[in-house]
Design a protein around this motif. Structure first.
Motif, PDB file in Angstrom:
ATOM      1  N   VAL A  23       0.829  -1.209   0.000  1.00  0.00           N
ATOM      2  CA  VAL A  23       0.000   0.000   0.000  1.00  0.00           C
ATOM      3  C   VAL A  23       0.863   1.259   0.000  1.00  0.00           C
ATOM      4  O   VAL A  23       0.340   2.375   0.013  1.00  0.00           O
ATOM      5  CB  VAL A  23      -0.948   0.014   1.217  1.00  0.00           C
ATOM      6  N   ASN A  24       2.171   1.079  -0.015  1.00  0.00           N
ATOM      7  CA  ASN A  24       3.130   2.181  -0.165  1.00  0.00           C
ATOM      8  C   ASN A  24       3.880   1.929  -1.474  1.00  0.00           C
ATOM      9  O   ASN A  24       5.010   1.443  -1.477  1.00  0.00           O
ATOM     10  CB  ASN A  24       4.085   2.213   1.029  1.00  0.00           C
ATOM     11  N   PRO A  25       3.255   2.251  -2.616  1.00  0.00           N
ATOM     12  CA  PRO A  25       3.840   1.851  -3.902  1.00  0.00           C
ATOM     13  C   PRO A  25       5.132   2.567  -4.256  1.00  0.00           C
ATOM     14  O   PRO A  25       5.983   1.994  -4.940  1.00  0.00           O
ATOM     15  CB  PRO A  25       2.724   2.186  -4.909  1.00  0.00           C
ATOM     16  N   THR A  26       5.338   3.798  -3.818  1.00  0.00           N
ATOM     17  CA  THR A  26       6.562   4.505  -4.199  1.00  0.00           C
ATOM     18  C   THR A  26       7.796   3.898  -3.543  1.00  0.00           C
ATOM     19  O   THR A  26       8.910   4.072  -4.028  1.00  0.00           O
ATOM     20  CB  THR A  26       6.482   5.994  -3.830  1.00  0.00           C
ATOM     21  N   GLU A  27       7.596   3.195  -2.429  1.00  0.00           N
ATOM     22  CA  GLU A  27       8.710   2.537  -1.756  1.00  0.00           C
ATOM     23  C   GLU A  27       8.586   1.015  -1.783  1.00  0.00           C
ATOM     24  O   GLU A  27       9.438   0.312  -1.242  1.00  0.00           O
ATOM     25  CB  GLU A  27       8.816   3.033  -0.306  1.00  0.00           C
ATOM     26  N   GLY A  28       7.512   0.525  -2.429  1.00  0.00           N
ATOM     27  CA  GLY A  28       7.318  -0.913  -2.593  1.00  0.00           C
ATOM     28  C   GLY A  28       7.148  -1.655  -1.282  1.00  0.00           C
ATOM     29  O   GLY A  28       7.664  -2.769  -1.117  1.00  0.00           O
ATOM     30  N   ARG A  29       6.392  -1.086  -0.343  1.00  0.00           N
ATOM     31  CA  ARG A  29       6.280  -1.666   0.995  1.00  0.00           C
ATOM     32  C   ARG A  29       4.826  -1.798   1.440  1.00  0.00           C
ATOM     33  O   ARG A  29       3.964  -1.029   1.021  1.00  0.00           O
ATOM     34  CB  ARG A  29       6.998  -0.779   2.018  1.00  0.00           C
ATOM     35  N   PRO A  30       4.577  -2.723   2.343  1.00  0.00           N
ATOM     36  CA  PRO A  30       3.311  -2.713   3.075  1.00  0.00           C
ATOM     37  C   PRO A  30       3.384  -1.658   4.178  1.00  0.00           C
ATOM     38  O   PRO A  30       4.419  -1.020   4.380  1.00  0.00           O
ATOM     39  CB  PRO A  30       3.242  -4.126   3.668  1.00  0.00           C
ATOM     40  N   ALA A  31       2.291  -1.476   4.889  1.00  0.00           N
ATOM     41  CA  ALA A  31       2.268  -0.599   6.061  1.00  0.00           C
ATOM     42  C   ALA A  31       1.721  -1.438   7.208  1.00  0.00           C
ATOM     43  O   ALA A  31       0.512  -1.558   7.393  1.00  0.00           O
ATOM     44  CB  ALA A  31       1.386   0.615   5.809  1.00  0.00           C
ATOM     45  N   LEU A  32       2.631  -2.024   7.967  1.00  0.00           N
ATOM     46  CA  LEU A  32       2.232  -3.064   8.925  1.00  0.00           C
ATOM     47  C   LEU A  32       2.396  -2.633  10.378  1.00  0.00           C
ATOM     48  O   LEU A  32       2.717  -3.456  11.241  1.00  0.00           O
ATOM     49  CB  LEU A  32       3.030  -4.339   8.651  1.00  0.00           C
ATOM     50  N   HIS A  33       2.155  -1.369  10.662  1.00  0.00           N
ATOM     51  CA  HIS A  33       2.189  -0.951  12.060  1.00  0.00           C
ATOM     52  C   HIS A  33       1.146  -1.683  12.893  1.00  0.00           C
ATOM     53  O   HIS A  33       1.335  -1.905  14.085  1.00  0.00           O
ATOM     54  CB  HIS A  33       1.978   0.560  12.161  1.00  0.00           C
ATOM     55  N   MET A  34       0.025  -2.107  12.257  1.00  0.00           N
ATOM     56  CA  MET A  34      -1.010  -2.845  13.003  1.00  0.00           C
ATOM     57  C   MET A  34      -0.508  -4.179  13.530  1.00  0.00           C
ATOM     58  O   MET A  34      -1.045  -4.723  14.488  1.00  0.00           O
ATOM     59  CB  MET A  34      -2.239  -3.098  12.127  1.00  0.00           C
ATOM     60  N   ALA A  35       0.546  -4.715  12.893  1.00  0.00           N
ATOM     61  CA  ALA A  35       1.050  -6.025  13.321  1.00  0.00           C
ATOM     62  C   ALA A  35       1.533  -5.989  14.760  1.00  0.00           C
ATOM     63  O   ALA A  35       1.489  -7.005  15.467  1.00  0.00           O
ATOM     64  CB  ALA A  35       2.186  -6.470  12.395  1.00  0.00           C
ATOM     65  N   TYR A  36       1.995  -4.823  15.228  1.00  0.00           N
ATOM     66  CA  TYR A  36       2.510  -4.710  16.596  1.00  0.00           C
ATOM     67  C   TYR A  36       1.403  -4.709  17.644  1.00  0.00           C
ATOM     68  O   TYR A  36       1.675  -4.704  18.833  1.00  0.00           O
ATOM     69  CB  TYR A  36       3.381  -3.463  16.723  1.00  0.00           C
ATOM     70  N   ARG A  37       0.154  -4.690  17.197  1.00  0.00           N
ATOM     71  CA  ARG A  37      -0.960  -4.828  18.132  1.00  0.00           C
ATOM     72  C   ARG A  37      -1.881  -5.971  17.685  1.00  0.00           C
ATOM     73  O   ARG A  37      -3.058  -6.008  18.031  1.00  0.00           O
ATOM     74  CB  ARG A  37      -1.709  -3.512  18.251  1.00  0.00           C
ATOM     75  N   ASP A  38      -1.323  -6.879  16.874  1.00  0.00           N
ATOM     76  CA  ASP A  38      -2.063  -8.048  16.379  1.00  0.00           C
ATOM     77  C   ASP A  38      -3.300  -7.656  15.593  1.00  0.00           C
ATOM     78  O   ASP A  38      -4.296  -8.378  15.587  1.00  0.00           O
ATOM     79  CB  ASP A  38      -2.447  -8.976  17.539  1.00  0.00           C
ATOM     80  N   GLY A  39      -3.230  -6.507  14.909  1.00  0.00           N
ATOM     81  CA  GLY A  39      -4.378  -6.048  14.146  1.00  0.00           C
ATOM     82  C   GLY A  39      -4.282  -6.315  12.662  1.00  0.00           C
ATOM     83  O   GLY A  39      -5.150  -5.910  11.902  1.00  0.00           O
ATOM     84  N   ALA A  40      -3.213  -6.998  12.234  1.00  0.00           N
ATOM     85  CA  ALA A  40      -3.029  -7.315  10.809  1.00  0.00           C
ATOM     86  C   ALA A  40      -3.147  -8.819  10.602  1.00  0.00           C
ATOM     87  O   ALA A  40      -2.750  -9.618  11.457  1.00  0.00           O
ATOM     88  CB  ALA A  40      -1.669  -6.820  10.334  1.00  0.00           C
ATOM     89  N   ASP A  41      -3.675  -9.179   9.467  1.00  0.00           N
ATOM     90  CA  ASP A  41      -3.892 -10.601   9.144  1.00  0.00           C
ATOM     91  C   ASP A  41      -2.671 -11.147   8.412  1.00  0.00           C
ATOM     92  O   ASP A  41      -2.682 -11.351   7.198  1.00  0.00           O
ATOM     93  CB  ASP A  41      -5.149 -10.727   8.281  1.00  0.00           C
ATOM     94  N   ILE A  42      -1.594 -11.393   9.172  1.00  0.00           N
ATOM     95  CA  ILE A  42      -0.333 -11.821   8.538  1.00  0.00           C
ATOM     96  C   ILE A  42       0.272 -13.027   9.264  1.00  0.00           C
ATOM     97  O   ILE A  42       1.497 -13.220   9.253  1.00  0.00           O
ATOM     98  CB  ILE A  42       0.695 -10.672   8.502  1.00  0.00           C
ATOM     99  N   ALA A  43      -0.568 -13.819   9.895  1.00  0.00           N
ATOM    100  CA  ALA A  43      -0.070 -14.968  10.661  1.00  0.00           C
ATOM    101  C   ALA A  43       0.797 -15.876   9.790  1.00  0.00           C
ATOM    102  O   ALA A  43       0.480 -16.144   8.623  1.00  0.00           O
ATOM    103  CB  ALA A  43      -1.244 -15.760  11.230  1.00  0.00           C
ATOM    104  N   GLY A  44       1.923 -16.322  10.339  1.00  0.00           N
ATOM    105  CA  GLY A  44       2.804 -17.233   9.639  1.00  0.00           C
ATOM    106  C   GLY A  44       3.828 -16.570   8.744  1.00  0.00           C
ATOM    107  O   GLY A  44       4.676 -17.246   8.159  1.00  0.00           O
ATOM    108  N   SER A  45       3.790 -15.259   8.637  1.00  0.00           N
ATOM    109  CA  SER A  45       4.714 -14.545   7.754  1.00  0.00           C
ATOM    110  C   SER A  45       6.008 -14.202   8.489  1.00  0.00           C
ATOM    111  O   SER A  45       6.091 -14.261   9.719  1.00  0.00           O
ATOM    112  CB  SER A  45       4.076 -13.252   7.246  1.00  0.00           C
TER     113      SER A  45
END
Length: 517
Positions: free
Chosen positions: A78-100
């Motif tokens: 979701v940050n296309p100019t830098e080719g990155r995700p924005a996963l600050h939610m992961a630090y509060r278990d708010g992102a669906d990225i289990a197993g990554s």
């Protein structure tokens, strides 16, 4: 739903008396009042009706809100100019990225920061032979504003732990005040810098090391430092043990980073339990944002309201009025969050934007601001929507000052809406001078109480509403290229290579006797 359709709704409502709109259809209020995760939003004083709300919701759907939200929460780019995700939610278990790999890094980092925080708080980590009594966070931007805001907001929840101080400015007095009265043998510095090369942060960190060196010696100074960084080699070269360098990955933007290792000073000062509650409240809002229908979704509706005011009604700024002494820094935090995210003039394809983008955000703490710039809000020639942010418990409090604070907040919203017109014939009453036009929109956002969980939910709400706004402005809310040029030019000035600079800047440097390195 096209921009032209929404502009037509805006033109229609500009001609409508806001007081009549508020006092009209009762179902309108039902659509503009909602709650979740310990927060309650009343947007009934906004220049909206059921038709315009429906049009905004349809526009959000047409702009792909559902798919964009899924990408954000699942770690999509979701940050296309830098080719990155924005996963600050992961630090509060708010992102669906289990197993990554990202999830594994978060789990490891959280365990490491908690263990270190507990060691510092218990006195097990005491490099000077004394328990740490002062923690000084050195950072800038989100690495300063986030921890500083939360420390202030949740100060009443700090039952024990070291004193927390924050340093961001290159002005030497900022560091001097932070260490004033401190015992060097009981002071811990935390350097929050993803690159470990941000000029302001690194220069201040070097000054802090020099201060320590003068008291504990050069060979021991590094023992009184920890860091949040993605550059462990640079931190090691600075003198830090790699075990005290906690990962700050590039998929966490600075202004979204308080949940990560950047919050280490909070985890130490407030305690891991309070910091965990803060994260849990944000997670509750993440889940609400993920699951609630758009019309009942606080971040979605708040984002649509702010887009409506900026893009369609043409209001260039928004005031954030925090009605608690503990919320005084909220406007500063939201200012960076929103203006660095949405202050763009190029769209996602790098093309010039032809419509307004993010609004100017400013404000302060009520009731103090009622005696400063509220004069301008009530009688100035510009219309500025206001976010009144306060504590719901204050309305029914046994404390007369808390009730008065709540009454002031409610009264200011009513005054902005209603205005006042003095009888022109009553010259003794100063008609014109005492008139107030009214018809000025505001929202009231209340936390049930100022708890760690409720405050976490508030910050998460604004993070997500910024994302919703970005879909309308068609910008990337996770980069910040606008901060780069000034850094480059600063390097040139410090090195003395200014021949290509403009005449005014060259004259300024010459007339002030500036000394290059």
């Amino acid at each position: 739903m096209s921009n032209a359709d929404l502009l037509a709704h805006a033109d229609r409502l500009k001609a409508t008396n806001l007081r009549q709109l508020v006092d009209g259809d009762a179902s309108r209020r039902d659509a503009l009042v909602m709650s979740a995760a310990g927060l309650w939003l009343d947007a009934s004083k906004q220049r909206l009706d059921s038709q315009s709300v429906s049009a905004l919701l349809a526009a959000a759907k047409a702009r792909g809100l559902s798919a964009a939200k899924a990408d954000l929460l699942s770690g999509g780019i979701v940050n296309p100019t830098e080719g990155r995700p924005a996963l600050h939610m992961a630090y509060r278990d708010g992102a669906d990225i289990a197993g990554s790999e990202e999830a594994a890094l978060v789990t490891r980092t959280q365990a490491e920061t908690r263990a270190f925080a507990e060691a510092v708080r218990s006195g097990a980590y005491a490099p000077g032979g004394k328990p740490i009594s002062r923690v000084v966070n050195i950072g800038i931007g989100g690495s300063d504003l986030g921890p500083r805001l939360v420390a202030d907001a949740l100060a009443m929840h700090q039952a024990s732990g070291p004193d927390m101080r924050f340093v961001a400015s290159l002005d030497p007095t900022d560091l001097e005040l932070a260490v004033k009265g401190a015992d060097p043998e009981a002071t811990l510095f935390i350097v929050a810098s993803k690159s470990f090369s941000t000029q302001e942060t690194l220069m201040t960190a070097l000054a802090a090391r020099a201060w320590l060196t003068g008291h504990v010696g050069a060979d021991r100074a590094g023992d009184f430092f920890a860091a949040a960084s993605a550059a462990p080699d640079k931190a090691k070269a600075f003198g830090l043990d790699p075990e005290r360098v906690f990962d700050f990955p590039d998929w966490v933007g600075g202004r979204y980073s308080v949940w990560s290792a950047v919050g280490l000073s909070l985890e130490i000062g407030l305690g891991p339990e309070v910091f965990a509650e803060f994260r849990a409240g944000a997670r509750a809002m993440d889940q609400h944002f993920a699951d609630a229908p758009p019309a009942e979704n606080l971040p979605v509706m708040k984002g649509l309201i702010d887009v409506w005011n900026r893009m369609y009604l043409g209001y260039p700024s928004r005031c954030v009025a925090g009605y608690s002494a503990r919320l005084a820094k909220l406007s500063d935090y939201f200012q960076q969050l929103e203006m660095e995210s949405l202050g763009k003039s190029a769209d996602l394809n790098g093309k010039p934007i032809t419509h307004p983008s993010g609004a100017l955000v400013w404000g302060g703490a009520g009731t103090e601001i009622q005696h400063s710039f509220f004069q301008w809000l009530h009688q100035g020639t510009d219309i500025v929507p206001v976010d009144f942010i306060g504590i719901r418990r204050h309305f029914s409090s046994d404390n007369d000052r808390e009730r008065a604070l709540a009454a002031n907040m409610a009264a200011q919203g009513a005054a902005l809406l209603e205005g006042r017109e003095i009888d022109p014939a009553d010259t003794a009453a100063l008609p014109g001078h005492r008139d107030m036009p009214g018809g000025r929109p505001s929202s009231t956002l209340l936390l049930d109480d100022l708890t760690p969980a409720n405050f976490g939910a508030l910050i998460s709400l604004f993070e997500h509403k910024v994302f919703v706004e970005s879909l309308f402005y068609e910008v990337n809310p996770y980069d910040q290229w606008g901060v780069e040029l000034g850094k480059v030019l600063t390097t040139g000035i410090l090195s003395g290579e200014i021949s290509g600079y403009d005449a005014s800047t060259r004259a300024l440097l010459g007339e002030t006797g500036f000394q290059a390195e």
